[in-house]
Design a protein around this motif. Structure first.
Motif, PDB file in Angstrom:
ATOM      1  N   ASP A  83       0.831  -1.203   0.000  1.00 53.96           N
ATOM      2  CA  ASP A  83       0.000   0.000   0.000  1.00 53.96           C
ATOM      3  C   ASP A  83       0.865   1.252   0.000  1.00 53.96           C
ATOM      4  N   TYR A  84       1.866   1.299   0.888  1.00 59.06           N
ATOM      5  CA  TYR A  84       2.735   2.478   0.959  1.00 59.06           C
ATOM      6  C   TYR A  84       3.543   2.641  -0.337  1.00 59.06           C
ATOM      7  N   ARG A  85       3.978   1.527  -0.901  1.00 57.73           N
ATOM      8  CA  ARG A  85       4.766   1.593  -2.133  1.00 57.73           C
ATOM      9  C   ARG A  85       3.912   2.147  -3.285  1.00 57.73           C
ATOM     10  N   GLN A  86       2.663   1.740  -3.345  1.00 54.67           N
ATOM     11  CA  GLN A  86       1.769   2.239  -4.400  1.00 54.67           C
ATOM     12  C   GLN A  86       1.507   3.738  -4.233  1.00 54.67           C
ATOM     13  N   ARG A  87       1.345   4.171  -2.989  1.00 57.88           N
ATOM     14  CA  ARG A  87       1.136   5.601  -2.761  1.00 57.88           C
ATOM     15  C   ARG A  87       2.355   6.412  -3.205  1.00 57.88           C
ATOM     16  N   LEU A  88       3.542   5.924  -2.873  1.00 56.96           N
ATOM     17  CA  LEU A  88       4.763   6.627  -3.274  1.00 56.96           C
ATOM     18  C   LEU A  88       4.903   6.655  -4.791  1.00 56.96           C
ATOM     19  N   HIS A  89       4.507   5.567  -5.439  1.00 57.47           N
ATOM     20  CA  HIS A  89       4.546   5.540  -6.906  1.00 57.47           C
ATOM     21  C   HIS A  89       3.582   6.570  -7.486  1.00 57.47           C
ATOM     22  N   ARG A  90       2.393   6.671  -6.892  1.00 59.18           N
ATOM     23  CA  ARG A  90       1.431   7.656  -7.365  1.00 59.18           C
ATOM     24  C   ARG A  90       1.942   9.079  -7.165  1.00 59.18           C
ATOM     25  N   LEU A  91       2.732   9.299  -6.128  1.00 57.32           N
ATOM     26  CA  LEU A  91       3.286  10.620  -5.845  1.00 57.32           C
ATOM     27  C   LEU A  91       4.582  10.887  -6.612  1.00 57.32           C
ATOM     28  N   HIS A  92       4.990   9.912  -7.456  1.00 58.82           N
ATOM     29  CA  HIS A  92       6.218  10.032  -8.260  1.00 58.82           C
ATOM     30  C   HIS A  92       7.453  10.202  -7.379  1.00 58.82           C
ATOM     31  N   THR A  93       7.462   9.540  -6.237  1.00 56.22           N
ATOM     32  CA  THR A  93       8.630   9.554  -5.356  1.00 56.22           C
ATOM     33  C   THR A  93       9.595   8.476  -5.811  1.00 56.22           C
ATOM     34  N   PRO A  94      10.812   8.834  -6.222  1.00 60.07           N
ATOM     35  CA  PRO A  94      11.744   7.834  -6.749  1.00 60.07           C
ATOM     36  C   PRO A  94      12.324   6.961  -5.636  1.00 60.07           C
ATOM     37  N   LEU A  95      11.970   5.691  -5.651  1.00 61.50           N
ATOM     38  CA  LEU A  95      12.497   4.755  -4.658  1.00 61.50           C
ATOM     39  C   LEU A  95      13.768   4.118  -5.200  1.00 61.50           C
ATOM     40  N   CYS A  96      14.831   4.899  -5.187  1.00 62.86           N
ATOM     41  CA  CYS A  96      16.135   4.410  -5.638  1.00 62.86           C
ATOM     42  C   CYS A  96      17.189   4.920  -4.670  1.00 62.86           C
ATOM     43  N   ALA A  97      18.354   4.255  -4.682  1.00 58.81           N
ATOM     44  CA  ALA A  97      19.405   4.582  -3.719  1.00 58.81           C
ATOM     45  C   ALA A  97      19.906   6.006  -3.898  1.00 58.81           C
ATOM     46  N   SER A  98      20.034   6.469  -5.142  1.00 56.36           N
ATOM     47  CA  SER A  98      20.559   7.818  -5.361  1.00 56.36           C
ATOM     48  C   SER A  98      19.623   8.885  -4.800  1.00 56.36           C
ATOM     49  N   ALA A  99      18.309   8.675  -4.950  1.00 53.18           N
ATOM     50  CA  ALA A  99      17.347   9.632  -4.400  1.00 53.18           C
ATOM     51  C   ALA A  99      17.420   9.644  -2.873  1.00 53.18           C
ATOM     52  N   MET A 100      17.535   8.457  -2.262  1.00 50.09           N
ATOM     53  CA  MET A 100      17.638   8.398  -0.801  1.00 50.09           C
ATOM     54  C   MET A 100      18.923   9.061  -0.312  1.00 50.09           C
ATOM     55  N   GLU A 101      20.009   8.833  -1.024  1.00 51.65           N
ATOM     56  CA  GLU A 101      21.278   9.438  -0.637  1.00 51.65           C
ATOM     57  C   GLU A 101      21.207  10.962  -0.700  1.00 51.65           C
ATOM     58  N   GLY A 102      20.559  11.488  -1.727  1.00 53.75           N
ATOM     59  CA  GLY A 102      20.455  12.939  -1.856  1.00 53.75           C
ATOM     60  C   GLY A 102      19.486  13.541  -0.868  1.00 53.75           C
ATOM     61  N   HIS A 103      18.349  12.857  -0.632  1.00 55.82           N
ATOM     62  CA  HIS A 103      17.324  13.416   0.244  1.00 55.82           C
ATOM     63  C   HIS A 103      17.736  13.371   1.710  1.00 55.82           C
ATOM     64  N   TYR A 104      18.510  12.345   2.082  1.00 56.01           N
ATOM     65  CA  TYR A 104      18.922  12.197   3.477  1.00 56.01           C
ATOM     66  C   TYR A 104      20.423  12.400   3.640  1.00 56.01           C
ATOM     67  N   ALA A 105      20.991  13.282   2.823  1.00 63.29           N
ATOM     68  CA  ALA A 105      22.432  13.508   2.878  1.00 63.29           C
ATOM     69  C   ALA A 105      22.886  14.100   4.207  1.00 63.29           C
ATOM     70  N   TYR A 106      21.977  14.703   4.956  1.00 63.18           N
ATOM     71  CA  TYR A 106      22.355  15.286   6.247  1.00 63.18           C
ATOM     72  C   TYR A 106      22.555  14.226   7.318  1.00 63.18           C
ATOM     73  N   LEU A 107      22.143  12.969   7.042  1.00 60.13           N
ATOM     74  CA  LEU A 107      22.329  11.877   7.992  1.00 60.13           C
ATOM     75  C   LEU A 107      23.707  11.245   7.807  1.00 60.13           C
ATOM     76  N   PRO A 108      24.277  10.700   8.868  1.00 59.84           N
ATOM     77  CA  PRO A 108      25.523   9.936   8.717  1.00 59.84           C
ATOM     78  C   PRO A 108      25.320   8.737   7.795  1.00 59.84           C
ATOM     79  N   ALA A 109      26.393   8.260   7.195  1.00 61.31           N
ATOM     80  CA  ALA A 109      26.314   7.214   6.179  1.00 61.31           C
ATOM     81  C   ALA A 109      25.656   5.947   6.719  1.00 61.31           C
ATOM     82  N   HIS A 110      25.952   5.579   7.983  1.00 64.14           N
ATOM     83  CA  HIS A 110      25.416   4.306   8.484  1.00 64.14           C
ATOM     84  C   HIS A 110      23.897   4.359   8.640  1.00 64.14           C
ATOM     85  N   LEU A 111      23.337   5.542   8.892  1.00 64.33           N
ATOM     86  CA  LEU A 111      21.882   5.656   8.979  1.00 64.33           C
ATOM     87  C   LEU A 111      21.251   5.598   7.588  1.00 64.33           C
TER      88      LEU A 111
END
Length: 664
Positions: free
Chosen positions: A623-651
C-alpha cells in the motif's frame, strides 16, 4: 475522484438519513449504530484505505486501545454479514486497513464532490444534512462528522465562488450568491457579487436591500461591519441612491440606516501590517497569594516577550493585574485584533494553575483558543516558549479562517501571506504553484513585511520534504542564503534564527547550525521537552547519528500538549528517527496517525514503508509503495542518498537496506 461505476452493485446514500441499497433495491442498511458509522467512515474516505487504529479511535474513543480494536473486529464481521454476498466485492478488508473498493459501488456524496463551477447549480439547494441520523455515536465520531460536514460545506462554497468568478450573467450571479449566503451569511464575496449584479441590472431597490441585509447580518452576528471593500461598495450604493432621489429643491430624501463607519474614509492598506495582540493577567478571585500572582506575572511577561521575539506579530503586555474581566477593564481593547489572557484559577503543591485563552475582539471577544496549564518556577520558561508558538499558530489560523471567503484580489499583502502559510501547512504538492503566486504578489506589494519573509522561508522548508529529484542540500541552500541576509537585519528575530538553524542542518552545515542553536539555548535556557527548542535538538541528535536520542526527544515533545508547533512540521523527522532507532512498531503507529489525515506525505511514507518491510507487513508495504509511486517519489538509492544527505552514512545505509535498495 474516481468515475462512477456503470453497473453498481451497491448504492450508499449519506445525505439525509443513511440508506444502503443493492442494485435490485433491497435495503442492506445495518441495524447497529456503530456498524452504520463504520460504513459511513469508509464511504467518506475517497476509497482510500483507513487504518484500523483510526477507525477504533473514531468509534470507541473512550475505550482502551485493546478493547476498541476488539469491538472493531466485531463490527467488521457484522458489516460483512449485512453486505453478504456483496461484501468481498465492495469491501477490501486487510490486516491493518479497511476500504471500499474502487468499482461496483455508487456513493451519493461522491457526486457532490465531482461537481464543478459549471454543474454546481444542479445540486439540490439546500443539500440534505450529511448523515443526519448519526450524531450520537461517539465523541470521536462526532468530531470527525463535524469535520466532514465542514469539508462538504467548503467544497460547495468553493465551487459557487468559482462560478461567480467565471460568469458575468446577472441571473446566474444572483442565484449563486443566494446559495452562498444561505451557507454563510458573512460571505463578503457573495454580498458584493449580489449587490454588484443588482446594480448592473439597474435594480437599485434590490441593491439597497442587499446592502441593508449585509449590514444587518454582520451587526447581529459579530457586532461589527464588513471589510473595507464591502463597505466602499455599500457607500457607492447609498451615494447612487442619494443622487437618484433628490427632491425638486435639491433636498435629499431619507436614506436607509447606514452605520457610522460609512462616513469614515477608507484606510489605505499598510504594507507592514501585522496582527496586533496584547497579553494580560487576570486574578478574579480573592484567594490568589502574592507568590501565585508573582509567578503568573513572570509567565505573562515571558510569554509576551517570546511571542514578540518571533517577529511576526505586534505584541504588547498589560503591566497591571486585572481583577475584572478584560472586556470591562480594557476600554481601548478594539485597538488590538486579539487579547491573550492568563487567568489564575488556583494553586496546589507549589503550582499555580492558570487558564490561557485567546479572544478575537472583532468577533465580540469570542474565545478562539484555550488551554489549562500548571506553572512552576522550573517549567515556566519552557511553557512560555511552547505556548508562544501555539498561540501564534492559533491566531494565524483564526485570522485565515476569517479571511477564507475573501477573494485573492481583495486580500492585503498580509492576507495573501496568511493564506499561503495555511496552504503550506497542508504539505500538499498540488498547492505549491498557488502558494508561489500568492507570495510573489504579496512580496511585490510589501517587500519589507517581516511576516511575509517568515512565510516564504517556512513554505520553502515545508516544500523541501516533498523534493526528491534533487539533493536536499542544493534545494535548501537558497533559503539559507535568504535567511542569513534577513538575520543580519533582524538579529533578535527568533523565528529567523530557528528556521536558519534548521536549514543549516539540512544544508550539511552542522557547525553553524549548532552555534545558532547554542545561542537560542542561551537566550531561552531550557532543556525541557516542553520547549520548542526540543525540535532542533532532535534534528541535531539525528544529524550526529544518535537516532535513539532523537526519537526520545521527539516522542517527549509530541506527547505533551499542545503538540502542534508553529515552525516546519517536524513529524517527518520524528517518524524517521523512530525507524532509525529500530522502533518499527512505534514508527508504524505514529505514521498511521499522520497518514490518516494526510495520506500523501511522501516524507512519512518512506520510513513507514521501511518499517513495514522490516516487520514483514507485506500488504501494508505494498500500500505504501503504491502511494509513493502515485506521488512520483523515486524509490532508488541515489534519491535516498540525496534526500537524506544530512544523515551519517550508516543511517542512510540502514534506510536503503530496509527499502531493499542496492547502494552504488
Amino acid at each position: 475522484m474516481l468515475t462512477p461505476p456503470d453497473n453498481p452493485l451497491l448504492h450508499i446514500f449519506l445525505l439525509g438519513h443513511m440508506r444502503v441499497q443493492s442494485s435490485t433495491g433491497l435495503s442492506l442498511l445495518p441495524t447497529g449504530t456503530k456498524t452504520k458509522a463504520l460504513l459511513a467512515i469508509l464511504a467518506l474516505s475517497n476509497r482510500r484505505p483507513v487504518a484500523r487504529t483510526r477507525l477504533a479511535e473514531l468509534l470507541w474513543s473512550r475505550r482502551a486501545p485493546e478493547q476498541a480494536r476488539a469491538s472493531l473486529r466485531q463490527e467488521i464481521h457484522r458489516l460483512m454479514d449485512v453486505l453478504h454476498p456483496l461484501g468481498p466485492e465492495v469491501l477490501d478488508v486487510q490486516r491493518h486497513t479497511l476500504a471500499i473498493r474502487p468499482g461496483l459501488t455508487d456513493i451519493d456524496i461522491e457526486h457532490v464532490f465531482r461537481t464543478t463551477p459549471q454543474t454546481v447549480m444542479a445540486l439540490p439547494d439546500p443539500l440534505p444534512p450529511l448523515l443526519e441520523d448519526l450524531s450520537a455515536v461517539d465523541p470521536g465520531f462526532a468530531t470527525w462528522l463535524e469535520e466532514e460536514r465542514n469539508r462538504l460545506l467548503d467544497y460547495k462554497t468553493a465551487q459557487l465562488e468559482a462560478l461567480l468568478a467565471s460568469t458575468t450573467e446577472p441571473a446566474t450571479i444572483m442565484a449563486a450568491t443566494r446559495r452562498l449566503l444561505r451557507l454563510n451569511p458573512l460571505n463578503e464575496c457573495a454580498w458584493r457579487a449580489y449587490i454588484q449584479a443588482a446594480m448592473h441590472s439597474k435594480e437599485e431597490s434590490t441593491a439597497l436591500l442587499g446592502a441593508e441585509h449585509c449590514l444587518r447580518a454582520f451587526s447581529h452576528t459579530i457586532a461589527a461591519t464588513p471589510g473595507q471593500e464591502t463597505m466602499r461598495l455599500i457607500a457607492e450604493v447609498y451615494a447612487t441612491h442619494q443622487q437618484n432621489t433628490r427632491g425638486a429643491h435639491g433636498a435629499l430624501l431619507p436614506l436607509p440606516h447606514a452605520p457610522s463607519a460609512l462616513s469614515h474614509s477608507p484606510v489605505a492598506d499598510d504594507p507592514l501590517r501585522l496582527l496586533r495582540a496584547t497579553v494580560f493577567l487576570s486574578c478574579p478571585t480573592a484567594d490568589c497569594t502574592t507568590k501565585n500572582v508573582a509567578l503568573a506575572e513572570r509567565f505573562r511577561d515571558e510569554l509576551g516577550l517570546d511571542m514578540a521575539m518571533h517577529g511576526v506579530l505586534d505584541i504588547s503586555v498589560q503591566s497591571e493585574c486585572l481583577t475584572a474581566p478584560p472586556f470591562q477593564s480594557l476600554p481601548s481593547r478594539r485597538q488590538w485584533d486579539f487579547l491573550v489572557g492568563i487567568t489564575i484559577t488556583g494553586s496546589s503543591e507549589g503550582k499555580t494553575t492558570c487558564l490561557l485563552q485567546a479572544f478575537d475582539t472583532r468577533l465580540n471577544d469570542t474565545i478562539v483558543w484555550g488551554h489549562r496549564l500548571s506553572l512552576t518556577p522550573t517549567s515556566l520558561r519552557a511553557l512560555s516558549s511552547r505556548f508562544a508558538s501555539a498561540l501564534i499558530l492559533s491566531l494565524f489560523t483564526t485570522e485565515a479562517r476569517r479571511l477564507a471567503s475573501v477573494p485573492v484580489a481583495a486580500l492585503s499583502p498580509f492576507g495573501m501571506g496568511l493564506r499561503a502559510l495555511t496552504l503550506s501547512m497542508r504539505a500538499d504538492p498540488r498547492l505549491h504553484d498557488t502558494i508561489e503566486r500568492l507570495m510573489a504578489e504579496a512580496q511585490r506589494r510589501a517587500p519589507e513585511n517581516p511576516f511575509l519573509f517568515f512565510v516564504r522561508a517556512h513554505s520553502l522548508l515545508i516544500r523541501m520534504y516533498d523534493e526528491w529529484h534533487m539533493p536536499v542540500a542544493d534545494y535548501i541552500q537558497p533559503m539559507v542564503t535568504m535567511l542569513k541576509q534577513n538575520f543580519t537585519l533582524f538579529p533578535g528575530d527568533i523565528a529567523a534564527r530557528y528556521l536558519l538553524s534548521t536549514g543549516l542542518f539540512y544544508a550539511n552545515q552542522p557547525d553553524e547550525a549548532r552555534f545558532l542553536l547554542a545561542q537560542m539555548h542561551a537566550a531561552l535556557p531550557t532543556d525541557s521537552p516542553m520547549s520548542m527548542l526540543a525540535l532542533p535538538d532532535g534534528l541535531d541528535a539525528l544529524c550526529q547519528g544518535d537516532a535513539v536520542a532523537a526519537s526520545r526527544i521527539y516522542t517527549a515533545f509530541f506527547d505533551t500538549a499542545p503538540n502542534v508547533p508553529l515552525f516546519s512540521a517536524p513529524d517527518q523527522e520524528f517518524i524517521l528517527s523512530c525507524f532509525l532507532a529500530e522502533q518499527y512498531e512505534e514508527t508504524l503507529r505514529h505514521a498511521r496517525g499522520i497518514l490518516a489525515t494526510s495520506p500523501d506525505r511522501s516524507a512519512i511514507l518512506v520510513p513507514a514503508l521501511a518499517a513495514a518491510n522490516m516487520l514483514g507487513h507485506q500488504s501494508l508495504a505494498q500500500d505504501y509503495r503504491q502511494r509513493l509511486h502515485r506521488l512520483h517519489t523515486p524509490l532508488c538509492a541515489s534519491a535516498m542518498e540525496g534526500h537524506y544527505a544530512y544523515l551519517p552514512a550508516h543511517l542512510r545505509q540502514k534506510l536503503c537496506h530496509a527499502l531493499h535498495l542496492t547502494q552504488p
